[in-house]
Motif scaffolding. Structure first.
Motif, PDB file in Angstrom:
ATOM      1  N   GLN A 218      93.402  38.316  58.005  1.00 49.45           N
ATOM      2  CA  GLN A 218      93.165  40.282  56.967  1.00 49.45           C
ATOM      3  C   GLN A 218      92.118  41.495  57.843  1.00 49.45           C
ATOM      4  O   GLN A 218      91.022  40.489  59.352  1.00 49.45           O
ATOM      5  N   ALA A 219      91.926  42.323  57.697  1.00 56.50           N
ATOM      6  CA  ALA A 219      91.103  42.509  58.236  1.00 56.50           C
ATOM      7  C   ALA A 219      90.368  44.121  57.522  1.00 56.50           C
ATOM      8  O   ALA A 219      91.076  44.854  56.486  1.00 56.50           O
ATOM      9  N   VAL A 220      89.309  44.484  57.245  1.00 57.84           N
ATOM     10  CA  VAL A 220      88.601  46.382  56.317  1.00 57.84           C
ATOM     11  C   VAL A 220      88.364  47.446  57.466  1.00 57.84           C
ATOM     12  O   VAL A 220      87.945  46.875  58.472  1.00 57.84           O
ATOM     13  N   THR A 221      89.634  48.137  57.610  1.00 56.17           N
ATOM     14  CA  THR A 221      89.260  49.385  58.409  1.00 56.17           C
ATOM     15  C   THR A 221      89.032  50.304  57.015  1.00 56.17           C
ATOM     16  O   THR A 221      88.714  50.797  56.220  1.00 56.17           O
ATOM     17  N   ARG A 222      88.645  51.502  58.112  1.00 59.90           N
ATOM     18  CA  ARG A 222      88.160  53.009  57.443  1.00 59.90           C
ATOM     19  C   ARG A 222      89.582  53.412  56.537  1.00 59.90           C
ATOM     20  O   ARG A 222      89.244  54.358  55.760  1.00 59.90           O
ATOM     21  N   ARG A 223      90.768  52.932  57.328  1.00 58.95           N
ATOM     22  CA  ARG A 223      91.177  53.478  56.267  1.00 58.95           C
ATOM     23  C   ARG A 223      92.292  52.849  55.061  1.00 58.95           C
ATOM     24  O   ARG A 223      93.454  52.715  54.745  1.00 58.95           O
ATOM     25  N   GLY A 224      91.419  51.276  54.817  1.00 59.87           N
ATOM     26  CA  GLY A 224      91.880  50.503  54.028  1.00 59.87           C
ATOM     27  C   GLY A 224      91.475  49.217  53.775  1.00 59.87           C
ATOM     28  O   GLY A 224      91.696  48.304  55.827  1.00 59.87           O
ATOM     29  N   ALA A 225      91.716  48.032  53.366  1.00 58.31           N
ATOM     30  CA  ALA A 225      92.327  46.244  53.286  1.00 58.31           C
ATOM     31  C   ALA A 225      93.561  46.208  54.361  1.00 58.31           C
ATOM     32  O   ALA A 225      94.404  47.487  52.849  1.00 58.31           O
ATOM     33  N   VAL A 226      93.571  45.568  55.083  1.00 57.99           N
ATOM     34  CA  VAL A 226      94.583  44.723  54.962  1.00 57.99           C
ATOM     35  C   VAL A 226      95.383  43.424  55.160  1.00 57.99           C
ATOM     36  O   VAL A 226      93.610  43.232  55.669  1.00 57.99           O
ATOM     37  N   ILE A 227      95.898  42.812  54.981  1.00 64.45           N
ATOM     38  CA  ILE A 227      96.356  41.625  54.489  1.00 64.45           C
ATOM     39  C   ILE A 227      98.470  41.967  55.454  1.00 64.45           C
ATOM     40  O   ILE A 227      98.907  42.149  54.773  1.00 64.45           O
ATOM     41  N   GLY A 228      98.783  40.381  56.064  1.00 65.40           N
ATOM     42  CA  GLY A 228      99.054  40.526  56.873  1.00 65.40           C
ATOM     43  C   GLY A 228     100.459  39.887  56.159  1.00 65.40           C
ATOM     44  O   GLY A 228      99.589  38.815  55.482  1.00 65.40           O
ATOM     45  N   CYS A 229     101.697  39.772  56.633  1.00 67.74           N
ATOM     46  CA  CYS A 229     101.996  39.050  55.533  1.00 67.74           C
ATOM     47  C   CYS A 229     103.920  38.562  56.630  1.00 67.74           C
ATOM     48  O   CYS A 229     103.808  39.391  57.907  1.00 67.74           O
ATOM     49  N   SER A 230     103.990  38.095  56.118  1.00 69.54           N
ATOM     50  CA  SER A 230     105.364  37.441  57.052  1.00 69.54           C
ATOM     51  C   SER A 230     106.083  39.052  57.686  1.00 69.54           C
ATOM     52  O   SER A 230     107.037  38.761  58.060  1.00 69.54           O
ATOM     53  N   ASP A 231     106.090  39.573  56.622  1.00 73.09           N
ATOM     54  CA  ASP A 231     107.423  40.654  56.295  1.00 73.09           C
ATOM     55  C   ASP A 231     106.377  42.515  57.010  1.00 73.09           C
ATOM     56  O   ASP A 231     107.248  43.570  56.794  1.00 73.09           O
ATOM     57  N   GLY A 232     105.554  41.918  57.147  1.00 74.78           N
ATOM     58  CA  GLY A 232     104.417  43.390  57.132  1.00 74.78           C
ATOM     59  C   GLY A 232     102.904  43.139  57.030  1.00 74.78           C
ATOM     60  O   GLY A 232     102.443  42.103  56.796  1.00 74.78           O
ATOM     61  N   ALA A 233     102.463  44.184  56.742  1.00 77.32           N
ATOM     62  CA  ALA A 233     101.135  44.774  56.544  1.00 77.32           C
ATOM     63  C   ALA A 233     101.063  45.947  54.951  1.00 77.32           C
ATOM     64  O   ALA A 233     101.644  46.042  54.527  1.00 77.32           O
ATOM     65  N   LEU A 234     100.379  44.696  54.471  1.00 79.13           N
ATOM     66  CA  LEU A 234      99.196  45.146  52.693  1.00 79.13           C
ATOM     67  C   LEU A 234      98.125  46.232  53.015  1.00 79.13           C
ATOM     68  O   LEU A 234      97.570  45.470  53.482  1.00 79.13           O
ATOM     69  N   VAL A 235      98.545  47.231  52.963  1.00 75.48           N
ATOM     70  CA  VAL A 235      97.085  48.043  52.813  1.00 75.48           C
ATOM     71  C   VAL A 235      96.913  48.705  51.647  1.00 75.48           C
ATOM     72  O   VAL A 235      97.517  49.570  50.398  1.00 75.48           O
ATOM     73  N   VAL A 236      95.853  47.529  51.328  1.00 75.12           N
ATOM     74  CA  VAL A 236      94.615  48.147  49.870  1.00 75.12           C
ATOM     75  C   VAL A 236      93.650  49.277  49.703  1.00 75.12           C
ATOM     76  O   VAL A 236      93.329  49.605  50.743  1.00 75.12           O
ATOM     77  N   THR A 237      94.276  50.792  49.000  1.00 69.87           N
ATOM     78  CA  THR A 237      93.297  51.813  49.632  1.00 69.87           C
ATOM     79  C   THR A 237      92.962  51.791  48.133  1.00 69.87           C
ATOM     80  O   THR A 237      93.612  51.408  47.425  1.00 69.87           O
ATOM     81  N   GLY A 238      91.888  52.784  47.979  1.00 72.60           N
ATOM     82  CA  GLY A 238      91.299  53.156  46.558  1.00 72.60           C
ATOM     83  C   GLY A 238      89.878  52.684  46.569  1.00 72.60           C
ATOM     84  O   GLY A 238      89.116  51.505  47.261  1.00 72.60           O
ATOM     85  N   GLU A 239      89.625  52.779  45.295  1.00 70.61           N
ATOM     86  CA  GLU A 239      88.538  51.881  44.228  1.00 70.61           C
ATOM     87  C   GLU A 239      88.038  51.560  43.063  1.00 70.61           C
ATOM     88  O   GLU A 239      88.661  51.741  42.427  1.00 70.61           O
ATOM     89  N   GLY A 240      87.006  50.228  42.464  1.00 73.37           N
ATOM     90  CA  GLY A 240      87.891  49.989  41.527  1.00 73.37           C
ATOM     91  C   GLY A 240      88.347  49.626  40.771  1.00 73.37           C
ATOM     92  O   GLY A 240      89.533  49.280  41.833  1.00 73.37           O
ATOM     93  N   GLY A 241      88.883  50.193  39.531  1.00 75.75           N
ATOM     94  CA  GLY A 241      90.332  49.679  38.976  1.00 75.75           C
ATOM     95  C   GLY A 241      91.162  50.581  39.540  1.00 75.75           C
ATOM     96  O   GLY A 241      92.689  50.387  39.046  1.00 75.75           O
ATOM     97  N   SER A 242      91.122  51.763  40.741  1.00 74.30           N
ATOM     98  CA  SER A 242      92.422  52.381  40.936  1.00 74.30           C
ATOM     99  C   SER A 242      92.729  51.904  42.096  1.00 74.30           C
ATOM    100  O   SER A 242      93.560  52.458  43.580  1.00 74.30           O
ATOM    101  N   LEU A 243      92.373  50.391  42.768  1.00 71.50           N
ATOM    102  CA  LEU A 243      93.224  50.007  43.702  1.00 71.50           C
ATOM    103  C   LEU A 243      94.661  50.763  43.467  1.00 71.50           C
ATOM    104  O   LEU A 243      95.178  50.398  42.972  1.00 71.50           O
ATOM    105  N   LYS A 244      95.564  50.978  45.113  1.00 75.95           N
ATOM    106  CA  LYS A 244      96.687  50.581  45.575  1.00 75.95           C
ATOM    107  C   LYS A 244      97.412  50.383  46.484  1.00 75.95           C
ATOM    108  O   LYS A 244      95.971  50.374  47.516  1.00 75.95           O
TER     109      LYS A 244
END
Length: 394
Positions: A218-244
């Protein structure tokens, strides 16, 4: 005692954003709240540039130490019996024995107000312990610190930590990875689901549509939060209830997925070992993975966009790679193979100006200028064995 063998002491380069619109100098206690300067923190000293500190553990002695690269001074600051792993969230350092984790306030941190930044120092102090397991990882936002281990997730109240107390907040939400991000808690479950909670642990939004099988890293960057997965990386962006969220899938390279991410704090380029064959580099902004043919790595980290990826090989050589071409651009042997392959493995941390590598066998920490062909800038000789190391001040 500690000395510098690589010539005169070098002043650390000022990195990051300068505190525009804020007074420089120290923020000393004032006579009343109305006369306190903007950004004032009670009991802390304010500086005009980042205040990096290395936090180290001598595992045999069970002792904790800080090393200030700016002053070249080391100090014993507490105890952590049986420490086996270390992690940090920028200010607080965590030393796990596999069953419990000692929490240390390193006394160096950054407060980002968006249009300007404050840098602070205070006296380091051990705050207490919290029950955890092995595989320790840490992440934080302004309000919550998340400790992830194989025993689950422990959320700590960051304001309480700043006041010297270890206080848990939110329940153990049962995940395998967790990131405080966008005023929410993003939790990846062992079943591959990704859920979003508010900071109290209450469900705050519908589950993220993208799954994350076998969450790892896992990591937090200026471009979003990143969680590593076995098939790639999930990048979460946004604010509050509008995370994608968006999945960046691994290319078909036949290499193992990463198990942890390492990078300069905030930078959107991440690196992680790809099993025994090389190093994966994830450019979050470009949405691309690159596999570097480095051979087995003892430690890795990425310096940032259009900057080198650093790899400490199991042979003791520190190498710099251009992630765009995969070419090795510089190398410097820091230690022998026996030391590089020891357990725990040496750590490699990167900040805005330097990289640091600990050498427990030599009772030393090496400071490397990664912008100057991996030049050894200084060697810090220590009166203890720096078996575990993290860098704080971000």
């Amino acid at each position: 005692m500690m000395g510098s063998r690589a010539g005169a002491a070098l002043a650390l380069a000022a990195g990051g954003l300068m505190a525009a619109g804020c007074g420089g100098g120290a923020a000393e206690p004032s006579g009343g709240e109305e006369s306190a300067p903007h950004g004032h923190v009670e009991g802390a000293r304010e500086a005009a540039e980042p205040q990096w500190r290395l936090v180290l553990a001598d595992t045999a002695a069970g002792s904790l130490h800080t090393l200030d690269p700016a002053t070249e001074k080391a100090a014993r600051v507490g105890e952590a019996a049986g420490a086996e792993e270390a992690a940090t969230d920028g200010r607080f350092a965590y030393f796990s024995s596999g069953g419990s984790t000692t929490v240390l306030d390193s006394g160096a941190w950054t407060v980002d107000h968006g249009d300007h930044v404050h840098y602070y120092t205070a006296e380091p102090a051990v705050l207490g312990e919290v029950a955890t397991g092995s595989g320790l990882r840490a992440a934080a936002d302004k309000a919550v610190s998340a400790l992830v281990s194989d025993a689950g997730i422990r959320f700590l109240d960051r304001a309480a930590l700043a006041d010297g107390e270890v206080v848990r907040t939110a329940a153990d939400l049962g995940g395998a990875a967790a990131l405080p991000y966008g005023e929410r808690l993003v939790v990846a479950g062992r079943d591959g689901s990704v859920r979003v909670f508010d900071r109290s642990g209450a469900s705050a939004a519908a589950a993220i549509a993208e799954d994350c099988p076998d969450p790892r890293g896992q990591a937090v960057t200026r471009r979003g939060a990143v969680i590593g997965c076995s098939d790639g990386a999930l990048v979460v962006t946004g604010e509050g209830g509008s995370l994608k969220a968006e999945k960046i899938a691994y290319p078909d390279e036949g290499a193992d997925p990463v198990r942890s991410f390492h990078h300069r704090p905030g930078a959107p380029v991440l690196a992680g070992a790809a099993g025994d064959g090389g190093v994966w580099v994830l450019d979050v902004a470009a949405g691309e993975w690159t596999l570097l043919d480095t051979g087995p790595a003892a430690a890795v980290s990425a310096a940032g966009e259009q900057m080198p990826v650093l790899v400490l090989g199991e042979d003791g050589r520190l190498s710099a790679y251009d992630p765009a071409t995969g070419e090795r651009t510089a190398q410097n042997r820091l230690m022998d193979a026996e030391t590089a392959g020891a357990s725990p493995a040496p750590s490699l941390t990167v900040d805005t100006a330097r990289a640091y590598v600990n050498d427990p066998a030599a009772d030393a920490v090496y400071e490397v200028d990664y912008n100057d062909d991996l030049r050894l800038a200084r060697t810090f000789d220590l009166a203890f064995s720096p078996d575990l190391m993290v860098e704080t001040g971000w």
